[in-house]
Design a protein around this motif. Sequence first.
Motif, PDB file in Angstrom:
ATOM      1  N   ALA A  51      28.413  53.792  22.716  1.00 56.31           N
ATOM      2  CA  ALA A  51      27.742  52.411  24.019  1.00 56.31           C
ATOM      3  C   ALA A  51      29.281  52.183  23.992  1.00 56.31           C
ATOM      4  CB  ALA A  51      26.614  51.874  23.644  1.00 56.31           C
ATOM      5  N   SER A  52      30.446  51.478  23.331  1.00 54.78           N
ATOM      6  CA  SER A  52      31.655  50.490  23.333  1.00 54.78           C
ATOM      7  C   SER A  52      32.608  51.796  23.585  1.00 54.78           C
ATOM      8  CB  SER A  52      31.637  50.513  22.105  1.00 54.78           C
ATOM      9  OG  SER A  52      31.907  51.351  20.809  1.00 54.78           O
ATOM     10  N   ASP A  53      32.531  53.293  24.107  1.00 54.84           N
ATOM     11  CA  ASP A  53      33.785  54.315  24.819  1.00 54.84           C
ATOM     12  C   ASP A  53      33.189  54.162  26.038  1.00 54.84           C
ATOM     13  OD1 ASP A  53      34.185  54.475  22.379  1.00 54.84           O
ATOM     14  OD2 ASP A  53      32.824  56.527  21.707  1.00 54.84           O
ATOM     15  N   TRP A  54      32.411  53.647  26.820  1.00 57.13           N
ATOM     16  CA  TRP A  54      32.669  53.933  27.966  1.00 57.13           C
ATOM     17  C   TRP A  54      33.216  53.598  28.990  1.00 57.13           C
ATOM     18  CZ3 TRP A  54      32.416  49.307  31.586  1.00 57.13           C
ATOM     19  CH2 TRP A  54      32.918  48.297  30.263  1.00 57.13           C
ATOM     20  N   ALA A  55      34.179  52.164  28.569  1.00 56.20           N
ATOM     21  CA  ALA A  55      35.186  52.181  29.994  1.00 56.20           C
ATOM     22  C   ALA A  55      36.153  53.337  29.735  1.00 56.20           C
ATOM     23  CB  ALA A  55      36.171  51.015  29.226  1.00 56.20           C
ATOM     24  N   LYS A  56      36.372  54.526  29.365  1.00 59.59           N
ATOM     25  CA  LYS A  56      37.385  55.352  29.383  1.00 59.59           C
ATOM     26  C   LYS A  56      36.837  56.117  30.121  1.00 59.59           C
ATOM     27  CE  LYS A  56      35.867  58.992  25.230  1.00 59.59           C
ATOM     28  NZ  LYS A  56      36.991  59.140  24.065  1.00 59.59           N
ATOM     29  N   PHE A  57      35.648  56.188  30.892  1.00 60.67           N
ATOM     30  CA  PHE A  57      35.314  57.407  31.776  1.00 60.67           C
ATOM     31  C   PHE A  57      35.431  56.436  33.159  1.00 60.67           C
ATOM     32  CE2 PHE A  57      32.681  58.531  27.826  1.00 60.67           C
ATOM     33  CZ  PHE A  57      33.016  59.663  28.006  1.00 60.67           C
ATOM     34  N   LEU A  58      35.756  55.374  33.194  1.00 58.91           N
ATOM     35  CA  LEU A  58      35.687  54.708  34.652  1.00 58.91           C
ATOM     36  C   LEU A  58      36.748  55.382  36.390  1.00 58.91           C
ATOM     37  CD1 LEU A  58      36.519  50.650  33.100  1.00 58.91           C
ATOM     38  CD2 LEU A  58      34.168  51.785  34.602  1.00 58.91           C
ATOM     39  N   ASP A  59      36.278  55.377  36.935  1.00 54.05           N
ATOM     40  CA  ASP A  59      37.308  55.732  37.458  1.00 54.05           C
ATOM     41  C   ASP A  59      38.996  55.780  38.010  1.00 54.05           C
ATOM     42  OD1 ASP A  59      35.991  58.216  38.148  1.00 54.05           O
ATOM     43  OD2 ASP A  59      35.516  56.985  40.850  1.00 54.05           O
ATOM     44  N   ASP A  60      38.459  53.832  37.709  1.00 58.47           N
ATOM     45  CA  ASP A  60      39.931  53.136  38.344  1.00 58.47           C
ATOM     46  C   ASP A  60      39.002  52.511  37.045  1.00 58.47           C
ATOM     47  OD1 ASP A  60      41.205  51.290  39.150  1.00 58.47           O
ATOM     48  OD2 ASP A  60      41.198  50.754  41.074  1.00 58.47           O
ATOM     49  N   PRO A  61      40.562  52.603  35.723  1.00 57.70           N
ATOM     50  CA  PRO A  61      40.106  51.311  34.744  1.00 57.70           C
ATOM     51  C   PRO A  61      41.022  49.881  34.675  1.00 57.70           C
ATOM     52  CG  PRO A  61      41.854  53.219  34.357  1.00 57.70           C
ATOM     53  CD  PRO A  61      40.988  53.533  35.629  1.00 57.70           C
ATOM     54  N   GLN A  62      41.635  49.867  36.221  1.00 54.92           N
ATOM     55  CA  GLN A  62      42.117  48.655  36.681  1.00 54.92           C
ATOM     56  C   GLN A  62      41.383  47.555  36.304  1.00 54.92           C
ATOM     57  OE1 GLN A  62      44.886  48.887  39.892  1.00 54.92           O
ATOM     58  NE2 GLN A  62      45.987  46.459  39.297  1.00 54.92           N
ATOM     59  N   ASN A  81      30.120  31.442  28.950  1.00 54.52           N
ATOM     60  CA  ASN A  81      30.021  31.546  27.583  1.00 54.52           C
ATOM     61  C   ASN A  81      29.508  33.158  28.072  1.00 54.52           C
ATOM     62  OD1 ASN A  81      26.574  31.092  28.334  1.00 54.52           O
ATOM     63  ND2 ASN A  81      26.622  29.945  26.596  1.00 54.52           N
ATOM     64  N   SER A  82      29.058  33.238  28.689  1.00 52.04           N
ATOM     65  CA  SER A  82      28.305  35.064  29.305  1.00 52.04           C
ATOM     66  C   SER A  82      29.894  36.087  30.147  1.00 52.04           C
ATOM     67  CB  SER A  82      27.400  35.504  29.149  1.00 52.04           C
ATOM     68  OG  SER A  82      27.120  34.484  30.018  1.00 52.04           O
ATOM     69  N   LEU A  83      29.350  37.017  30.400  1.00 51.69           N
ATOM     70  CA  LEU A  83      30.248  38.052  31.246  1.00 51.69           C
ATOM     71  C   LEU A  83      28.973  39.012  31.822  1.00 51.69           C
ATOM     72  CD1 LEU A  83      33.296  38.785  33.071  1.00 51.69           C
ATOM     73  CD2 LEU A  83      32.448  40.317  31.719  1.00 51.69           C
ATOM     74  N   THR A  84      28.798  38.894  33.637  1.00 51.79           N
ATOM     75  CA  THR A  84      27.618  39.204  33.855  1.00 51.79           C
ATOM     76  C   THR A  84      28.731  40.336  34.751  1.00 51.79           C
ATOM     77  OG1 THR A  84      26.212  38.150  33.951  1.00 51.79           O
ATOM     78  CG2 THR A  84      26.136  39.534  36.004  1.00 51.79           C
ATOM     79  N   PHE A  85      28.700  41.991  35.063  1.00 52.74           N
ATOM     80  CA  PHE A  85      29.067  43.130  35.401  1.00 52.74           C
ATOM     81  C   PHE A  85      28.635  44.154  35.669  1.00 52.74           C
ATOM     82  CE2 PHE A  85      30.044  44.380  30.318  1.00 52.74           C
ATOM     83  CZ  PHE A  85      29.252  45.605  30.820  1.00 52.74           C
ATOM     84  N   TYR A  86      28.809  44.621  36.788  1.00 53.03           N
ATOM     85  CA  TYR A  86      28.228  45.916  37.211  1.00 53.03           C
ATOM     86  C   TYR A  86      28.838  47.695  37.082  1.00 53.03           C
ATOM     87  CZ  TYR A  86      24.396  42.274  39.131  1.00 53.03           C
ATOM     88  OH  TYR A  86      24.339  41.113  38.991  1.00 53.03           O
ATOM     89  N   LEU A  87      27.740  48.700  36.491  1.00 55.09           N
ATOM     90  CA  LEU A  87      28.640  49.105  36.438  1.00 55.09           C
ATOM     91  C   LEU A  87      27.541  50.435  37.551  1.00 55.09           C
ATOM     92  CD1 LEU A  87      28.970  50.870  33.002  1.00 55.09           C
ATOM     93  CD2 LEU A  87      30.628  50.191  34.274  1.00 55.09           C
ATOM     94  N   VAL A  88      28.635  51.120  38.317  1.00 55.31           N
ATOM     95  CA  VAL A  88      28.145  51.318  39.218  1.00 55.31           C
ATOM     96  C   VAL A  88      28.389  53.061  39.556  1.00 55.31           C
ATOM     97  CG1 VAL A  88      28.137  52.057  41.711  1.00 55.31           C
ATOM     98  CG2 VAL A  88      28.107  49.584  41.385  1.00 55.31           C
ATOM     99  N   PHE A  89      27.485  54.541  38.850  1.00 55.97           N
ATOM    100  CA  PHE A  89      27.562  55.357  38.964  1.00 55.97           C
ATOM    101  C   PHE A  89      27.057  56.050  40.763  1.00 55.97           C
ATOM    102  CE2 PHE A  89      26.099  54.037  34.980  1.00 55.97           C
ATOM    103  CZ  PHE A  89      27.266  54.360  33.499  1.00 55.97           C
TER     104      PHE A  89
END
Length: 135
Positions: free
Chosen positions: A3-14, A66-74
């Motif tokens: 669950a910590s390797d997910w970012a390497k699959f991003l279409d646009d990691p920038q 003290n937190s960050l909210t983000f979304y992953l769109v598949f």
Amino acid sequence: MNASDWAKFLDDPQPFNQLYDEAPNLDQCDLFHFLADEREESITLGFRTDQLPTRAKPEWEGTEYNSLTFYLVFSGVKELTVQGWAAPAQKRISVGRHPNDGLAMTITSDATSAVFRSRAVSFTGARVGLVSRSE
């Protein structure tokens, strides 16, 4: 993949790389949003994490958070299977390459299982907030 390797699959990691050097572990994030959109063949997952960004956006300066909210769109989602649904507080998330191309996503907990394939994933909607915590 864990669950910590997910970012390497991003279409646009920038957009992600502008904030983090190391991805928050999705198992340790609060999964508060799951939207399946059959018209767009997409699934949007919303996460909240206490792992604050390495680099803050300029517009966050002077803001207490003290937190960050983000979304992953598949996008290009296929083969969605959901069994049960409860707030997946103690969840396990797996993201990896599917042998027939694309990504394979699995979310499991004691009362929930959601599995799907997708063509791509993007990182969006990053914003900070102040979350009260009871201890």
